[in-house]
Design an enzyme around this catalytic site. Sequence first.
Site, PDB file in Angstrom:
ATOM      1  N   CYS A 116       0.699  -1.298  -0.045  1.00 49.47           N
ATOM      2  CA  CYS A 116      -0.017  -0.125  -0.040  1.00 49.47           C
ATOM      3  C   CYS A 116       0.905   1.331   0.029  1.00 49.47           C
ATOM      4  O   CYS A 116       0.054   2.212  -0.291  1.00 49.47           O
ATOM      5  CB  CYS A 116      -0.817   0.016   1.243  1.00 49.47           C
ATOM      6  N   HIS A 256      -3.694   7.089   2.698  1.00 53.42           N
ATOM      7  CA  HIS A 256      -4.134   5.948   2.398  1.00 53.42           C
ATOM      8  C   HIS A 256      -5.489   5.460   2.841  1.00 53.42           C
ATOM      9  O   HIS A 256      -5.959   5.694   3.839  1.00 53.42           O
ATOM     10  CB  HIS A 256      -2.972   4.940   2.571  1.00 53.42           C
ATOM     11  N   ASN A 286     -10.160  -0.219  -0.180  1.00 51.61           N
ATOM     12  CA  ASN A 286      -8.498  -0.226  -0.032  1.00 51.61           C
ATOM     13  C   ASN A 286      -8.064  -1.029  -1.558  1.00 51.61           C
ATOM     14  O   ASN A 286      -8.078  -1.974  -1.679  1.00 51.61           O
ATOM     15  CB  ASN A 286      -8.053  -1.000   1.237  1.00 51.61           C
TER      16      ASN A 286
END
Length: 338
Positions: A116, A256, A286
Amino acid sequence: MKQINAVITGVAAVVPDYILTNEELSTMVDTSDEWIMTRVGIRERRILKGEHQGISVLGTQAVKELLAKTHTTPGEIDAVIFATSTPDHFFPSSASIVAENNDIKNAFCFDMEVACSGFVYGLEICNGLIKTGKYRKIILVAGDKMSSITNYNDRTTCPLFGDAAGAVLIEPTEENIGIVDASLHSDGIGYKPLQMKAGGSKFPASHQTVDHNEHTVHQEGKVVFKFAVSRMAEVSEEIMKRNNLTADDVDWLVPHQANMRIIDAVIERTGLPREKVMINIERYGNTSAGTIPLCLGEWEPRLRKGDNVILTAFGAGFSWGSVYLKWGYDGSEIDAAR
Ligand code: UT7
């Protein structure tokens, strides 16, 4: 000699059409819209359907749109870097596939894997390459087809993830804009709580690894949550402090998008009002390396030249980091500005 800065001069982000809602997920595993919205803040996510559709499908489209909107010809591109944990193949790189699909022939291409945190790590690499003075136009692509490594029988992980990719063009400038600072960190303590066990050289694919569901995301949610909350908040505060930025000075925070509660913790620590924070987790979930460029793509029309932007991410490794940049152009006047 004047200092060369590396600046983002365009962004394009792509999501697939298929929308997987919490309602549909509730028919697949024992979960509910209420649980997912309260604990995570996701209502729906996009899924790339169809056989043999890898992340390069989304990456190719993002780069195509980026070239068109920045009026860049494929021959001008010096490098294509693809930050992804879900490449089409171990090799060749997805960067080289995306380049080929866009007729980019004069570039060196490689993938990088930082889960990520891929986009913020990638920006620091591009910053270094641009500052050598050797390269004029670099494309950083970031994104993941998380649906390809998600176990849709595991209710603790399957509501979290979606598919997306974004691409930015990075160029040198002598103006006082572009990437100002980056603070990147890693801690191998993250090995066990967040991993995909098999498929690599340690546990190559076998009947056993498939039977044991070891080719999908394994996450100890609570452990990862604790680290993500503290590290993302810390690093955002760190980069603001060392660049003498108060909450008033920051125009945009781009966190994020893993969990709304993590985003809330970063908002609280940095003291920024919510309207300065890019949040689209409810619609996309996500998307791993894709979350930050997806936000930048969506908010581009509202970004102004010189805006102070803080990007911050946390992911497997553990890896985390923040980038401070001054936005390079007026998003509302993309065509007029060029
Ligand atoms: O992007 C990279 C980094 N990743 C992250 O930042 C993710 C970090 N972790 C998280 O966001 C959260 O830990 C999760 C969203 C993954 C889980 O939320 P949580 O509040 O930590 O829940 P939990 O795992 O502690 O589970 C609480 C309860 C459990 O039931 P019991 O044991 O209390 O009876 C779970 O079985 O919720 C249950 N549960 C669910 N219930 C309905 C877990 N998943 C679900 C579900 N639907 N989907």
